[in-house]
Structure formats: structure tokens, C-alpha cells
Design a protein around this motif. Structure first.
Motif, PDB file in Angstrom:
ATOM      1  N   LEU A 351      22.986   7.360   9.286  1.00 43.81           N
ATOM      2  CA  LEU A 351      23.356   7.473   9.563  1.00 43.81           C
ATOM      3  C   LEU A 351      23.829   7.470  10.816  1.00 43.81           C
ATOM      4  N   LEU A 352      23.817   6.149  11.074  1.00 42.89           N
ATOM      5  CA  LEU A 352      24.422   5.413  11.991  1.00 42.89           C
ATOM      6  C   LEU A 352      26.091   5.362  12.568  1.00 42.89           C
ATOM      7  N   PRO A 353      26.490   5.492  14.090  1.00 44.45           N
ATOM      8  CA  PRO A 353      28.046   5.968  13.503  1.00 44.45           C
ATOM      9  C   PRO A 353      28.554   4.696  13.625  1.00 44.45           C
ATOM     10  N   SER A 354      30.253   4.162  13.557  1.00 35.57           N
ATOM     11  CA  SER A 354      30.763   3.194  12.987  1.00 35.57           C
ATOM     12  C   SER A 354      31.151   2.532  13.123  1.00 35.57           C
ATOM     13  N   GLY A 355      31.029   1.339  13.628  1.00 32.23           N
ATOM     14  CA  GLY A 355      31.226  -0.024  13.463  1.00 32.23           C
ATOM     15  C   GLY A 355      29.377  -0.503  14.164  1.00 32.23           C
ATOM     16  N   ALA A 356      28.172   0.403  13.545  1.00 30.08           N
ATOM     17  CA  ALA A 356      26.807  -0.052  13.928  1.00 30.08           C
ATOM     18  C   ALA A 356      26.015  -0.591  12.480  1.00 30.08           C
ATOM     19  N   GLU A 357      25.121  -1.877  12.597  1.00 26.54           N
ATOM     20  CA  GLU A 357      24.793  -2.164  11.731  1.00 26.54           C
ATOM     21  C   GLU A 357      22.973  -2.277  11.468  1.00 26.54           C
ATOM     22  N   ILE A 358      22.249  -2.363  10.744  1.00 27.73           N
ATOM     23  CA  ILE A 358      20.977  -3.045  10.775  1.00 27.73           C
ATOM     24  C   ILE A 358      21.080  -4.276  10.730  1.00 27.73           C
ATOM     25  N   THR A 359      20.430  -4.968  11.135  1.00 26.37           N
ATOM     26  CA  THR A 359      20.221  -6.168  11.549  1.00 26.37           C
ATOM     27  C   THR A 359      19.377  -7.547  11.562  1.00 26.37           C
ATOM     28  N   GLY A 360      18.191  -6.747  11.778  1.00 15.90           N
ATOM     29  CA  GLY A 360      17.147  -6.349  11.372  1.00 15.90           C
ATOM     30  C   GLY A 360      15.541  -5.854  11.215  1.00 15.90           C
ATOM     31  N   GLY A 361      14.675  -5.749  10.973  1.00 18.60           N
ATOM     32  CA  GLY A 361      13.556  -5.083  11.035  1.00 18.60           C
ATOM     33  C   GLY A 361      13.357  -4.099   9.879  1.00 18.60           C
ATOM     34  N   SER A 362      12.825  -3.628   9.856  1.00 21.81           N
ATOM     35  CA  SER A 362      12.293  -2.985   8.759  1.00 21.81           C
ATOM     36  C   SER A 362      12.016  -1.353   8.898  1.00 21.81           C
ATOM     37  N   ILE A 363      12.899  -0.282   7.774  1.00 15.51           N
ATOM     38  CA  ILE A 363      12.022   1.449   8.266  1.00 15.51           C
ATOM     39  C   ILE A 363      11.798   1.248   6.858  1.00 15.51           C
ATOM     40  N   ARG A 364      10.070   1.682   6.880  1.00 18.13           N
ATOM     41  CA  ARG A 364       9.701   2.393   6.135  1.00 18.13           C
ATOM     42  C   ARG A 364       8.914   3.652   6.003  1.00 18.13           C
ATOM     43  N   TYR A 365       9.578   4.717   4.767  1.00 21.93           N
ATOM     44  CA  TYR A 365       8.698   5.122   4.809  1.00 21.93           C
ATOM     45  C   TYR A 365       7.738   5.951   3.732  1.00 21.93           C
ATOM     46  N   ARG A 366       6.691   6.525   3.478  1.00 23.17           N
ATOM     47  CA  ARG A 366       6.060   6.503   2.486  1.00 23.17           C
ATOM     48  C   ARG A 366       6.123   5.476   2.073  1.00 23.17           C
ATOM     49  N   GLY A 367       5.757   3.758   2.216  1.00 22.49           N
ATOM     50  CA  GLY A 367       6.279   2.430   1.457  1.00 22.49           C
ATOM     51  C   GLY A 367       7.484   1.921   1.350  1.00 22.49           C
ATOM     52  N   THR A 368       8.373   2.802   1.392  1.00 20.94           N
ATOM     53  CA  THR A 368       9.837   2.682   0.555  1.00 20.94           C
ATOM     54  C   THR A 368      10.749   2.285   1.639  1.00 20.94           C
ATOM     55  N   GLU A 369      11.358   1.223   1.595  1.00 22.93           N
ATOM     56  CA  GLU A 369      12.359   0.967   2.356  1.00 22.93           C
ATOM     57  C   GLU A 369      13.576   1.537   2.450  1.00 22.93           C
ATOM     58  N   LEU A 370      13.827   2.367   3.285  1.00 25.37           N
ATOM     59  CA  LEU A 370      14.801   3.216   3.899  1.00 25.37           C
ATOM     60  C   LEU A 370      16.545   2.646   3.612  1.00 25.37           C
ATOM     61  N   PRO A 371      16.503   1.809   5.020  1.00 29.74           N
ATOM     62  CA  PRO A 371      17.792   0.613   4.458  1.00 29.74           C
ATOM     63  C   PRO A 371      18.102   0.022   3.060  1.00 29.74           C
ATOM     64  N   SER A 372      17.427   0.104   2.591  1.00 24.89           N
ATOM     65  CA  SER A 372      17.833  -0.025   0.503  1.00 24.89           C
ATOM     66  C   SER A 372      17.917   0.465  -0.183  1.00 24.89           C
ATOM     67  N   LEU A 373      18.084   1.702   0.259  1.00 24.88           N
ATOM     68  CA  LEU A 373      18.394   2.642  -0.484  1.00 24.88           C
ATOM     69  C   LEU A 373      20.084   3.145  -0.278  1.00 24.88           C
ATOM     70  N   GLY A 374      20.382   3.880  -1.727  1.00 30.09           N
ATOM     71  CA  GLY A 374      21.689   3.869  -2.101  1.00 30.09           C
ATOM     72  C   GLY A 374      22.119   5.102  -1.622  1.00 30.09           C
ATOM     73  N   PRO A 375      23.426   5.229  -1.767  1.00 32.69           N
ATOM     74  CA  PRO A 375      24.237   6.850  -0.428  1.00 32.69           C
ATOM     75  C   PRO A 375      23.214   7.791  -1.175  1.00 32.69           C
ATOM     76  N   GLU A 376      23.200   7.574  -2.629  1.00 35.95           N
ATOM     77  CA  GLU A 376      22.816   9.065  -3.409  1.00 35.95           C
ATOM     78  C   GLU A 376      20.723   9.171  -2.714  1.00 35.95           C
ATOM     79  N   GLU A 377      20.898   8.213  -3.564  1.00 43.62           N
ATOM     80  CA  GLU A 377      18.739   7.787  -2.708  1.00 43.62           C
ATOM     81  C   GLU A 377      18.846   8.590  -1.506  1.00 43.62           C
ATOM     82  N   TYR A 378      19.626   8.466  -0.691  1.00 45.13           N
ATOM     83  CA  TYR A 378      19.096   8.307   0.951  1.00 45.13           C
ATOM     84  C   TYR A 378      19.760   9.797   0.861  1.00 45.13           C
ATOM     85  N   ARG A 379      20.855  10.508   0.505  1.00 45.11           N
ATOM     86  CA  ARG A 379      21.172  11.852   0.634  1.00 45.11           C
ATOM     87  C   ARG A 379      19.627  12.837   0.612  1.00 45.11           C
TER      88      ARG A 379
END
Length: 621
Positions: A351-379
Motif C-alpha cells: 500500500l505504498l503512496p502514489s509515486g513510490a516504488e520498490i526499487t530493490g530488495g525482497s519481502i517474503r512472507y512464508r516463502g512468497t515474494e509479496l511484491p510479485s503478487l497481483g492485486p487480487e492475490e495481495y488483497r
């Protein structure tokens, strides 16, 4: 808004007139004393009399009866246009304003094209295509006019979607369509009603104008426009004939206009939150290679870098942030305002604000890379796996709905249960978070409960999806000190009862000591130290952590001045080279300002981002 309307006499009078007109028009078969198309050539062009209260026309037809039946035809035409106007314009405006991005651009380009088309020409074409059908003409006019409603609705939604209770609904995992219908739409009703009343006045003018030109039901069918057309042919012989129909059209149009003005003024008297910059889900760049988390980590953040882009200039706001949260563990995220704590949690939630983007790194939850999820999967992930409670519970609840309805809505979203089952579990959750009268609280609106009660409701909502990880963003900051301890005790009890992991964002060392097992200290977008709470308090291994602990009011004797850290947290655009804390650090040397400072691992699994760790070990805490 309607409470304010009662204080506006012209608005009340207009509303009363329109209500009476609708009742009279629908009751025309009962109220009319004559057949509206019944000719009487022995009584043509008569003035008002006891037999014909408004006189007769050129065929001896009763003007009052024709006026009543004509009102029904005119109001039905207005209703047809209004329904088409709402069904087309409102969904487009809400979707454009809430979804933003590509959807917004496509919808608004379509709206621009429709606005450029002369609606009256298309309406006349519809009459020709559909054999002089007035319903087809009015529906066409309403659909074309909906473009203006879409613009107005979009403007209203742009402000509404930034309300914290909308973010809270997204965090709980509610579907996008449900959020738009249940939480966004009600907040646009006021402006839509105002626009609708004004559109009705325009639609009435179009409907009567078309009838005047001979479109629609052919004579002798009674229509207001047709009656005006007939009266103009008799203007020299019998001018009275123009008065009843002309007055009806003029008064009704004026009533719609006065009602719209009154509603506009009433709506302006309400308190409306100032719009904030629009947000969108962050665009995600390809993550860089990062060390894989171990099997016992629930959440693993590695080298997370987030940047804002404005006018082609990219500014980093989170710089290589990394930490872990293990199952059942409570981790404190500590630092001054502006350190990047809340932004880190928003990155985890997508839920980053407008104009923000992840430019590097990794966020993993139970082995799943969260930034790679689509909008519905994230929801689907939000609420059921990761939930959040904010520091402002009052604005995290929708003021339009009762508390029980809002909690039950989250329950039904995740459990797919009936309304009754959702209501029962909602009451159970309210009881679980320590509210003494859960049934009574469920029937209340958010403004009817205290801040502490509202925070407990927000916690109940967060628990509705049975999350494995709860992000608590300074949940006691906005509360009275007498309430804070109760909320902290509740969180600890719920964490143990449900086996949740908790990421506790705070700037209060007392809270860290009470509820956390490990702490992650952030400064100017970086993690500067990580350790167990005991190690951190007894042997801080970073100058910033040590300065924070010394400035805590818990450690100051009565009557002594409170130690403070000199200077302020620099803005991301003004971060110094090398160590971000160097300008405020008593141990800073020239070496601290040459190149990025690496995070080093110390004995016991703790880390520190400082080149003077050995010197710190020799100094007393």
C-alpha cells in the motif's frame, strides 16, 4: 445534509412541491374530473370555471385533467433520463476515482469524447431510429449526460479513497468492488443528490422541448410540451391557455433548481476532510538478489529499498532495510518520526503512496515474494494472513455504518458465511477484545464510542480474518494514558491466545520493554541496529540507539532536564554521505562520511550499522 436542509425554507418548499407533484401525477386517474382526451366542441377555449377549474383548450378538453396526466408523462421521462444518468455515470466516476492509473485514464478519455458530442443531436437521432419513442430519447439523453456526473463523482472519490478507513478496509482484505459499493459510494451520495436535482431540471426542459416540437406521443395525448405548443397557436385568441402549462413547467424547473441549491449549501456546511495526495499500489521493479530466509521466519525483509519519483527525480526513502519476524514473535520497530517505520509497513502490505516504488530488495512472507503478487492475490493476503491496526482508530472506521456491520463485513469476506453467522462472530470478536457490552457496541456508530473502545473495535476487525502477522502502527499513541496500558495488555493476551506474530511500530521504549522480544531500530530510512530487547537495553551497539535510550523520559529523575538528541532526522533528499546519523553522532569521524556503512553481524545474532562498534563495547551504556 438533510438535517441542514430543514433550516432552508426555500429548499423545504421545493422538496414539498416536488413530492406533492409526484403524488398528484401518479394519482391522475383518480384526481382528474374529466377524460384528458375527451373533446367537447360546445365548450372550446373557455376560461376557468366551476366545471373546468383551469378552463378548456381548442377542442374543449379539460386543461386541468390534461395537466395532471401530462405531469405523469413528464416525470416519467425525467425519471428515465435520471436512471440512465446514474447507472452510467456513477459507476464510471467511482471506478475512475478509486482505481486510478490506467482505468482512470481510459475512463476519462471516454468521458471527454462523450462530452464533445452534441447530446441533443444524438437524442434527435435516437427519436428517428426508435420511431419517435420518447423513452428511448430520454434514456439516450441521460446516458450522454452521465459523462458530467462521472467527472463530478471521480473528483469526490479522489478525496474519499484517501480516508484512513478506506485503507483499513483494504488492509482487512475486503474486495475492491465491495469497498467501492459499501464505503466509497455512500460518501459520494451528497454530491450526487445535488447534481441529480440539477440534472432533473435540465431533463424536464429537454422532455418538454421535444414534446413542444412534436416528438413523443402524438396529439391529442396530454404532454406539457404539447400543451405549450398548442397554446402558442391560440395566443392571440385565448392567451390564458399558455398559463397553466407554462406555469407548471416553470415552477417545476425552479423547484428542481432551488432544491439543488439548498442541497449544495447544506452539503457545504458539513465537515469535509481536506483531500490528500492520491495513492496507488506501488509499481515494483525486479527485486535484487537477497539472502534467502530460513524456514523459521514468517516475514523476511531483505535489502528493501523504496524511492519516490517526482518530476523525473528519484529520491530514496528506504535504504536496504532488512529484518525478520518469526512465528509467534513480537518485534518492535523503533525510531523517531521520519525514520521510515510506517513506510516499511506499507511496503509489506503493498500500500505504498502514489509515486513510490520498490526499487530493490525482497519481502517474503512464508516463502512468497509479496511484491510479485497481483492485486487480487495481495488483497486475499491482507486480513487473512497480514492485518494492521493504526494509531487513529476513529478515522479507520467508516462513519456511515454501525460498528457491528463493519466488523461483520470483514468476517463475511474471509469466512464466506451468512449474514447471521457474520453478525454472531462480530459480536464474539467485540467480546473477545474486552468490550463489556458487545451487543450494544455493535449497534453504535463510530462517533458514539470513545477512542479506547474504537481501538478495540479496530483490533477486532484486524482479528476477523485470523491473521498470522499483525502490524500494529503505534496503536496507543492517540489514546489517553489511562487507556494505553489496557490496549497493550489486550494485544499481549491476544497474541498469546492466537499465536500471532506482531510487528509493533512505536517510538516508546516503555512499550518495547513491555511487549516486544526483539527490537529493530531505524533511522533516516535505514536499520541501524537489531537485537533482543534485553541486549538492546543493556548493551546498545549503535550511537543512535544509545542516544534514544538516554533521551527516554522513563530514565530521567524528577527535576532533572530531559536529555535530547541534537538536531533532527534529515529528509531523504538531504541524507548525508556515509552514515546518516553522523551529523548528530558524538563518535563521528571522517571515516563515517566515506561511502555507505555496512550492517555488521555481532555475537548473539544482533547487528549494527556502525564502524565504531568496538569503541561502543568499551563505553558504559
Amino acid at each position: 445534509m438533510f438535517a441542514s436542509l430543514r433550516r432552508k425554507p426555500l429548499g423545504v418548499a421545493a422538496l414539498a412541491y416536488l413530492a406533492c407533484l409526484v403524488v398528484v401525477a401518479m394519482s391522475a386517474p383518480v384526481l382528474a374530473t374529466h377524460n384528458p382526451v375527451g373533446a367537447d366542441l360546445t365548450a372550446v377555449l373557455q376560461g376557468p370555471s366551476s366545471e373546468h377549474l383551469l378552463g378548456t383548450d381548442a377542442l374543449g378538453q379539460d386543461v386541468l385533467s390534461r395537466l395532471l396526466f401530462g405531469a405523469r408523462d413528464s416525470l416519467i421521462g425525467v425519471a428515465q433520463a435520471l436512471i440512465a444518468w446514474l447507472l452510467v455515470g456513477l459507476p464510471l466516476g467511482i471506478a475512475a476515482g478509486y482505481l486510478g492509473g490506467t482505468a482512470d485514464r481510459v475512463i476519462m478519455r471516454f468521458v471527454d469524447i462523450v462530452l464533445a458530442v452534441p447530446s441533443i443531436i444524438v437524442t434527435l437521432a435516437a427519436l428517428a431510429i426508435f420511431s419517435n419513442s420518447m423513452p428511448a430519447a430520454m434514456i439516450t439523453f441521460g446516458a450522454l449526460g452521465a459523462a458530467s456526473l462521472a467527472r463530478v463523482a471521480r473528483s469526490a472519490v479522489l478525496a474519499v479513497r484517501e480516508e484512513l478507513y478506506i485503507d483499513a478496509a483494504r488492509v482487512t482484505g475486503l474486495p475492491t468492488v465491495l469497498i467501492m459499493v459499501r464505503h466509497v459510494l455512500p460518501r459520494t451520495v451528497g454530491i450526487v443528490i445535488i447534481q441529480a436535482s440539477l440534472f432533473c431540471a435540465i431533463a424536464l426542459g429537454v422532455q418538454t422541448g421535444l414534446a413542444f416540437l412534436g416528438f413523443g406521443p402524438p396529439p391529442p395525448a396530454p404532454t406539457w410540451g404539447g400543451m405549450v405548443a398548442e397554446a402558442t397557436t391560440m395566443l392571440q385568441r385565448h392567451p390564458w391557455l399558455l398559463v397553466p402549462s407554462g406555469a407548471a413547467i416553470a415552477v417545476t424547473t425552479m423547484a428542481f433548481g432551488l432544491l439543488g441549491d439548498a442541497l449544495r449549501d447544506a452539503n457545504a456546511e458539513k465537515h469535509v476532510a481536506a483531500p490528500t495526495p492520491a495513492r496507488r499500489r506501488a509499481r515494483v521493479a525486479a527485486p535484487v538478489e537477497a539472502p534467502a530466509p530460513t524456514d523459521d521466519e514468517l516475514l523476511s525483509v531483505r535489502d528493501l529499498t523504496v524511492a519516490f519519483t517526482s518530476e523525473g527525480v528519484q529520491t530514496t526513502v528506504l535504504d536496504r532495510v532488512g529484518f525478520d519476524v518469526r512465528p509467534g514473535e513480537t518485534v518492535g520497530l523503533v525510531g523517531e518520526s521520519g525514520s521510515g517505520k510506517s513506510l516499511t509497513s506499507l511496503a509489506v502490505l503493498g500500500l505504498l503512496p502514489s509515486g513510490a516504488e520498490i526499487t530493490g530488495g525482497s519481502i517474503r512472507y512464508r516463502g512468497t515474494e509479496l511484491p510479485s503478487l497481483g492485486p487480487e492475490e495481495y488483497r486475499r493476503m491482507r486480513g487473512s494472513e497480514i492485518a494492521m491496526i493504526s494509531q487513529e482508530p476513529m478515522v479507520a472506521l467508516d462513519p456511515s455504518f454501525r460498528i457491528g456491520t463493519q466488523v461483520a463485513e470483514v468476517v463475511r469476506t474471509h469466512d464466506r458465511c451468512s449474514r447471521r453467522e457474520g453478525r454472531e462472530r462480530a459480536v464474539h470478536l467485540l467480546d473477545q477484545v474486552g468490550l463489556t457490552d458487545p451487543e450494544g457496541v455493535a449497534r453504535k456508530f463510530p462517533h458514539e464510542v470513545s477512542g479506547g473502545m474504537a481501538q478495540r473495535v479496530a483490533i477486532a476487525q484486524a482479528l476477523a480474518g485470523r491473521p498470522k502477522l499483525l502490524i500494529a502502527d503505534e496503536p496507543t499513541t492517540a489514546l489517553d494514558v489511562t487507556v494505553q496500558a489496557g490496549i497493550l495488555d489486550l494485544l499481549v493476551r491476544l497474541q498469546r491466545a492466537h499465536g500471532m506474530s506482531v510487528l509493533f511500530i512505536t517510538h516508546d521504549w516503555g512499550v518495547v520493554a513491555d511487549v516486544c522480544e526483539r527490537a529493530v531500530v531505524m533511522y533516516a530510512g535505514q536499520v541501524v541496529e537489531q537485537a533482543s530487547v534485553i541486549d538492546l537495553f543493556e548493551r546498545p551497539q549503535h550511537p543512535y540507539t544509545r542516544a534514544l535510550l538516554r533521551s527516554s523520559p522513563h530514565h530521567v529523575a524528577k527535576g532533572e532536564p530531559l536529555p535530547a538528541i541534537g538536531g533532527t532526522v534529515p529528509s531523504p533528499s538531504a541524507w548525508p554521505e556515509g552514515c546518516h546519523f553522523a551529523p548528530r553522532c558524538p563518535l563521528a569521524t571522517a571515516a563515517c562520511t566515506h561511502g555507505p556503512i555496512a550492517e555488521v553481524t555481532l555475537p548473539g545474532g544482533r547487528t549494527s550499522r556502525c564502524i565504531h562498534v568496538d569503541q561502543l563495547r568499551e563505553q558504559p551504556a
